[in-house]
Motif scaffolding. Structure first.
Motif, PDB file in Angstrom:
ATOM      1  N   PHE A 266      10.531  55.031  49.733  1.00  0.00           N
ATOM      2  CA  PHE A 266      10.056  53.783  50.333  1.00  0.00           C
ATOM      3  C   PHE A 266       9.186  54.068  51.554  1.00  0.00           C
ATOM      4  CE2 PHE A 266      10.333  49.970  52.927  1.00  0.00           C
ATOM      5  CZ  PHE A 266      10.235  48.940  51.996  1.00  0.00           C
ATOM      6  N   ASN A 267       9.593  55.064  52.346  1.00  0.00           N
ATOM      7  CA  ASN A 267       8.891  55.342  53.600  1.00  0.00           C
ATOM      8  C   ASN A 267       7.542  56.023  53.412  1.00  0.00           C
ATOM      9  OD1 ASN A 267      10.935  54.168  55.016  1.00  0.00           O
ATOM     10  ND2 ASN A 267      11.837  56.068  55.767  1.00  0.00           N
ATOM     11  N   LEU A 268       7.196  56.365  52.174  1.00  0.00           N
ATOM     12  CA  LEU A 268       5.864  56.923  51.940  1.00  0.00           C
ATOM     13  C   LEU A 268       4.783  55.913  52.322  1.00  0.00           C
ATOM     14  CD1 LEU A 268       6.296  58.770  48.511  1.00  0.00           C
ATOM     15  CD2 LEU A 268       6.061  59.801  50.776  1.00  0.00           C
ATOM     16  N   ARG A 269       5.114  54.630  52.313  1.00  0.00           N
ATOM     17  CA  ARG A 269       4.131  53.607  52.671  1.00  0.00           C
ATOM     18  C   ARG A 269       3.837  53.621  54.173  1.00  0.00           C
ATOM     19  NH1 ARG A 269       6.537  48.913  50.060  1.00  0.00           N
ATOM     20  NH2 ARG A 269       7.547  50.576  48.881  1.00  0.00           N
ATOM     21  N   PHE A 270       4.702  54.291  54.950  1.00  0.00           N
ATOM     22  CA  PHE A 270       4.511  54.322  56.401  1.00  0.00           C
ATOM     23  C   PHE A 270       3.838  55.612  56.862  1.00  0.00           C
ATOM     24  CE2 PHE A 270       8.689  51.865  56.109  1.00  0.00           C
ATOM     25  CZ  PHE A 270       8.043  50.641  56.056  1.00  0.00           C
ATOM     26  N   GLN A 271       3.349  56.438  55.917  1.00  0.00           N
ATOM     27  CA  GLN A 271       2.703  57.696  56.278  1.00  0.00           C
ATOM     28  C   GLN A 271       1.364  57.425  56.956  1.00  0.00           C
ATOM     29  OE1 GLN A 271       4.019  60.801  55.879  1.00  0.00           O
ATOM     30  NE2 GLN A 271       5.910  59.887  55.151  1.00  0.00           N
ATOM     31  N   ARG A 272       0.772  58.529  57.425  1.00  0.00           N
ATOM     32  CA  ARG A 272      -0.498  58.408  58.140  1.00  0.00           C
ATOM     33  C   ARG A 272      -1.547  57.718  57.279  1.00  0.00           C
ATOM     34  NH1 ARG A 272       0.819  63.549  56.856  1.00  0.00           N
ATOM     35  NH2 ARG A 272      -0.512  64.693  55.397  1.00  0.00           N
ATOM     36  N   GLU A 273      -2.501  57.084  57.935  1.00  0.00           N
ATOM     37  CA  GLU A 273      -3.525  56.319  57.241  1.00  0.00           C
ATOM     38  C   GLU A 273      -4.286  57.197  56.256  1.00  0.00           C
ATOM     39  OE1 GLU A 273      -7.328  53.410  58.288  1.00  0.00           O
ATOM     40  OE2 GLU A 273      -6.115  54.291  59.880  1.00  0.00           O
ATOM     41  N   GLY A 274      -4.491  56.664  55.072  1.00  0.00           N
ATOM     42  CA  GLY A 274      -5.188  57.407  54.031  1.00  0.00           C
ATOM     43  C   GLY A 274      -4.267  58.288  53.214  1.00  0.00           C
ATOM     44  N   ASP A 275      -2.985  58.399  53.635  1.00  0.00           N
ATOM     45  CA  ASP A 275      -2.044  59.267  52.927  1.00  0.00           C
ATOM     46  C   ASP A 275      -0.773  58.511  52.546  1.00  0.00           C
ATOM     47  OD1 ASP A 275      -1.284  61.686  51.803  1.00  0.00           O
ATOM     48  OD2 ASP A 275      -0.224  62.338  53.599  1.00  0.00           O
ATOM     49  N   SER A 276      -0.809  57.200  52.642  1.00  0.00           N
ATOM     50  CA  SER A 276       0.381  56.408  52.310  1.00  0.00           C
ATOM     51  C   SER A 276       0.383  56.063  50.824  1.00  0.00           C
ATOM     52  CB  SER A 276       0.416  55.123  53.149  1.00  0.00           C
ATOM     53  OG  SER A 276      -0.701  54.314  52.846  1.00  0.00           O
ATOM     54  N   ARG A 277       1.578  55.863  50.292  1.00  0.00           N
ATOM     55  CA  ARG A 277       1.730  55.503  48.888  1.00  0.00           C
ATOM     56  C   ARG A 277       2.822  54.453  48.755  1.00  0.00           C
ATOM     57  NH1 ARG A 277       2.197  60.483  44.841  1.00  0.00           N
ATOM     58  NH2 ARG A 277       1.861  58.756  43.384  1.00  0.00           N
ATOM     59  N   ARG A 278       2.618  53.539  47.844  1.00  0.00           N
ATOM     60  CA  ARG A 278       3.620  52.512  47.549  1.00  0.00           C
ATOM     61  C   ARG A 278       4.141  52.773  46.138  1.00  0.00           C
ATOM     62  NH1 ARG A 278       3.469  47.891  50.852  1.00  0.00           N
ATOM     63  NH2 ARG A 278       4.361  46.698  49.122  1.00  0.00           N
ATOM     64  N   ILE A 279       5.376  53.215  46.063  1.00  0.00           N
ATOM     65  CA  ILE A 279       5.989  53.559  44.785  1.00  0.00           C
ATOM     66  C   ILE A 279       7.002  52.483  44.412  1.00  0.00           C
ATOM     67  CG2 ILE A 279       7.264  55.294  43.486  1.00  0.00           C
ATOM     68  CD1 ILE A 279       4.558  56.256  44.498  1.00  0.00           C
ATOM     69  N   GLY A 280       6.859  51.920  43.222  1.00  0.00           N
ATOM     70  CA  GLY A 280       7.825  50.940  42.751  1.00  0.00           C
ATOM     71  C   GLY A 280       9.158  51.598  42.441  1.00  0.00           C
ATOM     72  N   GLN A 281      10.251  51.018  42.944  1.00  0.00           N
ATOM     73  CA  GLN A 281      11.592  51.544  42.690  1.00  0.00           C
ATOM     74  C   GLN A 281      12.488  50.400  42.220  1.00  0.00           C
ATOM     75  OE1 GLN A 281      12.920  54.791  45.627  1.00  0.00           O
ATOM     76  NE2 GLN A 281      11.747  53.419  46.945  1.00  0.00           N
ATOM     77  N   ILE A 282      13.315  50.673  41.225  1.00  0.00           N
ATOM     78  CA  ILE A 282      14.263  49.676  40.728  1.00  0.00           C
ATOM     79  C   ILE A 282      15.652  50.296  40.651  1.00  0.00           C
ATOM     80  CG2 ILE A 282      13.596  50.205  38.321  1.00  0.00           C
ATOM     81  CD1 ILE A 282      14.370  47.289  37.642  1.00  0.00           C
ATOM     82  N   VAL A 283      16.635  49.607  41.210  1.00  0.00           N
ATOM     83  CA  VAL A 283      18.010  50.095  41.268  1.00  0.00           C
ATOM     84  C   VAL A 283      18.901  49.187  40.424  1.00  0.00           C
ATOM     85  CG1 VAL A 283      19.950  50.704  42.752  1.00  0.00           C
ATOM     86  CG2 VAL A 283      17.611  50.885  43.625  1.00  0.00           C
ATOM     87  N   PHE A 284      19.552  49.747  39.408  1.00  0.00           N
ATOM     88  CA  PHE A 284      20.560  49.018  38.645  1.00  0.00           C
ATOM     89  C   PHE A 284      21.901  49.244  39.350  1.00  0.00           C
ATOM     90  CE2 PHE A 284      17.195  49.687  35.523  1.00  0.00           C
ATOM     91  CZ  PHE A 284      17.056  48.392  35.033  1.00  0.00           C
ATOM     92  N   ASP A 285      22.384  48.190  39.984  1.00  0.00           N
ATOM     93  CA  ASP A 285      23.488  48.276  40.937  1.00  0.00           C
ATOM     94  C   ASP A 285      24.759  47.644  40.358  1.00  0.00           C
ATOM     95  OD1 ASP A 285      25.077  48.330  43.176  1.00  0.00           O
ATOM     96  OD2 ASP A 285      23.942  46.824  44.291  1.00  0.00           O
ATOM     97  N   PRO A 286      25.628  48.423  39.717  1.00  0.00           N
ATOM     98  CA  PRO A 286      26.794  47.842  39.030  1.00  0.00           C
ATOM     99  C   PRO A 286      27.864  47.296  39.965  1.00  0.00           C
ATOM    100  CG  PRO A 286      26.915  50.226  38.989  1.00  0.00           C
ATOM    101  CD  PRO A 286      25.579  49.888  39.569  1.00  0.00           C
TER     102      PRO A 286
END
Length: 700
Positions: A266-286
């Motif tokens: 999740f925190n990859l979106r807070f990386q330095r400018e030009g190096d951030s990434r938004r990765i979709g994550q899904i949690v199946f939470d029983p």
């Protein structure tokens, strides 16, 4: 100047290489951490001679700790191309007997006998053992596993190969039995370089990393050993498109480890400018521990600040909308939760809803149930009037069955019987000589109406089923005449229609369908699986709360969401486009993933494990037992986080993978929470780690 350098490169260049080599090796070789010498070595193992003086000086030699062996002398010029210019990485396995072991044991026993019963005296006291003997008996052998070799090679940077890079090979290319090697226990800087080594050839640039924990060799973890502050860094990209396993008994830190991993991605979106990434994550939470705040997350005076749903608070630039929760039921502490419901009546959702019902009925062995599961609602060619009529009749009966099962119909979808029921059929019902004539006439009147209610239709379809199987065989007479007059030779009632009618005949039919009634709503027109996929490709964290609801329903909805993710990313791949990066987390994986003995290769979880990498779908699964997971999934798992397992059946299964055999006894013995053995794609060997405690404000 080292031999061999002159004649191949200039003296200045040789000196530059030598200086560069010293700088690199000095980050691994620490002369003040010397402990002994290798006296025997092979391709797989090494025996090391260690004196108690040096053992104590470096804080002890814990089992499974890292050692290095080398002939590199940092005080001399270094030719990186020479065979001896390398560092062998070792792992301590156990004690090894020296040739004088029996004699040493005899001396110790005889000396110990002299102080037997004297609690204030020890047999190693100076007055009982002379200095020379004490010195000789202080040597001990240690057996080590050879993990690989660090060496230097030229690195191409902007077309120049003037720099050297540290490389690691997973084996020992050669050895000389009569050449000594000095052995050191790496500490702090050196240990950090070893456990966090990343192959430069795998990355175009310095990879982004996150701290997952600190090196921990043993359950008995003491500060004087000097390794408790050595952070272990992992590369988030190692999880993308890969399978990641988290195993361990209950309360050994699996959920905390999962949260740390989720946060790192999740925190990859807070990386330095030009190096951030938004990765979709899904949690199946029983258990609802990710979707809901609970007492496990409480910390200090704040109420539940460390719940994973609050991970967006990791940075001041975080946004709450980047975390979305879904569930079958609403939750009092989660007003923004989106209900995972579908309108089963709408045209677009007919087949989707039917598939949900089919999945919930999969374990029912009744023949009429299995026949009903074969019915599908794929619309025919609109220009084929006959086929469309049959399709609309099936849809009408199916919707009436839904209503009977308790699915509230939407106000904008009303029954339409026009041109769906043959007049000769209705006449035959009205003119029946059967004792059930009154019922048949009632049903015929309902079918003749232009706007009957769904409840009326439900009763009428049940009666129609009785009429079609009546012993008077009046329906068979109608059917015979219908086929004779038909240009196609088709019967009035097709097989799928009959299979639906049979569900009205059996009271348990509608009750079985009603089991998934809590997944229906009359107030929406969208498919929640589509909504979830759109959230994921937008890079959001989606948490599916499965703590409530029927287990079969939870499993079927999870599989449908997974098929949506798999098929959509697969289609992008087939179209020549780059599929979206999506990470799927499955807690209590034995509830969703196929069992170890299940060989169904078409299962969506197995397909994801085997083909997910090329579709950029990563799978992180956590459970208590290695053997509970299908072996096809295990064989395709690249990242492993292993906590305490309490029996040999599970540890022996684990020993089939990487070098976990070295840790088998430790995994059974050490029960410390968060003490895991970690192997990732970027790490070339297993590392024992104390996983850090998840905290909302950490990791950025």
């Amino acid at each position: 100047m080292a031999p061999g350098i002159l004649g191949t490169v200039s003296s200045a260049k040789a000196e530059e290489f030598s200086t560069n080599a010293k700088q690199i090796f000095s980050t691994i070789i620490q002369p003040d951490q010397y402990i002994g010498d290798v006296y025997s070595i092979s391709y797989e193992s090494a025996l090391v001679l260690i004196h108690d003086f040096y053992r104590k000086k470096v804080g002890g030699i814990p089992s499974l700790s890292f050692l290095i062996a080398t002939r590199v002398n940092l005080d001399e010029a270094i030719n990186f191309k020479e065979e001896d210019v390398s560092v062998i990485l070792l792992r301590v396995m156990d004690a090894a007997n020296l040739p004088n072991a029996s004699e040493a044991e005899r001396v110790r026993v005889e000396t110990a006998q002299r102080v037997s019963g004297e609690t204030q005296r020890y047999w190693d006291a100076a007055e009982l053992m002379d200095a020379a003997t004490h010195h000789l008996l202080s040597f001990a052998g240690v057996k080590c596993r050879v993990l690989g070799t660090f060496f230097l090679d030229q690195q191409d940077v902007n077309g120049s190969t003037s720099n050297l890079a540290l490389k690691f090979g997973d084996d020992l290319s050669n050895y000389y039995p009569n050449k000594g090697l000095k052995v050191y226990k790496p500490n702090s800087q050196a240990l950090s370089r070893i456990v966090n080594y990343k192959d430069p050839s795998r990355f175009d640039a310095l990879p982004r990393t996150f701290t997952v924990g600190e090196v921990r060799y043993a359950s008995t973890n003491r500060d004087f050993q000097g390794i408790s502050n050595v952070s272990v860094e992992l590369v988030p990209e190692d999880l993308l498109g890969q399978k990641t396993a988290i195993f361990g008994m209950t309360r050994t830190g699996k959920s905390n480890t999962t949260k740390v991993i989720i946060q790192s991605i999740f925190n990859l979106r807070f990386q330095r400018e030009g190096d951030s990434r938004r990765i979709g994550q899904i949690v199946f939470d029983p258990n609802g521990e990710y979707a809901n705040e609970n007492i496990q997350d409480e910390s200090g005076e704040d109420k539940n600040p460390n719940a994973i749903k609050n991970v967006w608070q990791s940075s001041n630039s975080g946004e709450k909308v980047d975390v979305v929760t879904y569930g079958i039921l609403s939750h009092p502490n989660d007003p923004d939760r989106r209900l995972m419901l579908l309108n089963f009546y709408t045209d677009d959702n007919l087949q989707i809803g039917k598939e949900i019902i089919d999945a919930s009925l999969a374990s029912n062995s009744s023949q009429y149930i299995q026949n009903f599961r074969q019915v599908s609602f794929e619309p025919p060619d609109p220009s084929d009037r006959s086929a469309m009529t049959r399709y609309q009749r099936r849809v009408l009966a199916y919707r009436a069955l839904l209503n009977k099962a308790g699915f509230r119909p939407p106000s904008n979808i009303r029954p339409n019987t026009q041109r769906l029921f043959n007049s000769d059929l209705l006449n035959s019902m009205e003119q029946s000589v059967s004792s059930e004539q009154a019922r048949y006439m009632s049903a015929a009147r309902t079918f003749r109406q232009s706007n009957p209610t769904w409840s009326q239709l439900g009763i009428a379809f049940e009666i129609l089923q009785d009429f079609m199987s009546d012993k008077e065989k009046e329906y068979q007479q109608f059917e015979t005449e219908y086929v004779r007059a038909s240009s196609t030779g088709d019967t009035w009632a097709d097989d799928d229609f009959k299979k639906i009618l049979t569900m009205f005949k059996h009271p348990n039919g509608s009750r079985q369908i009603g089991k998934v009634g809590n997944q229906h709503t009359a107030d929406t027109t969208t498919d929640f699986a589509d909504d979830i996929y759109q959230e994921l490709i937008a890079g959001k964290l989606v948490i599916i709360d499965q703590a409530s609801g029927d287990p079969d329903v939870n499993q079927s909805s999870a599989e449908r969401i997974m098929w949506k993710i798999f098929e959509n990313n697969q289609q992008l791949f087939r179209d020549g486009k780059r599929p979206h990066d999506i990470l799927v987390y499955v807690e209590e994986a034995h509830n969703l993933l196929p069992a170890g003995s299940d060989l169904d290769l078409q299962n969506v979880w197995v397909r994801t494990a085997k083909e997910g990498a090329k579709y950029n779908i990563g799978l992180v699964y956590a459970t208590q037992e290695v053997s509970s997971i299908q072996r096809n999934i295990l064989k395709n798992t690249a990242n492993w986080f292993i906590g305490h397992l309490n029996n040999t059946d599970e540890t022996k299964e684990l020993c089939k993978y990487y070098d976990f055999a070295d840790f088998e006894a430790s995994i059974r013995r050490a029960q410390d929470k968060g003490f895991l053995r970690v192997k990732t794609l970027s790490n070339r060997f297993v590392i024992p780690v104390q996983i850090r405690r998840f905290d909302v404000k950490s990791g950025v």
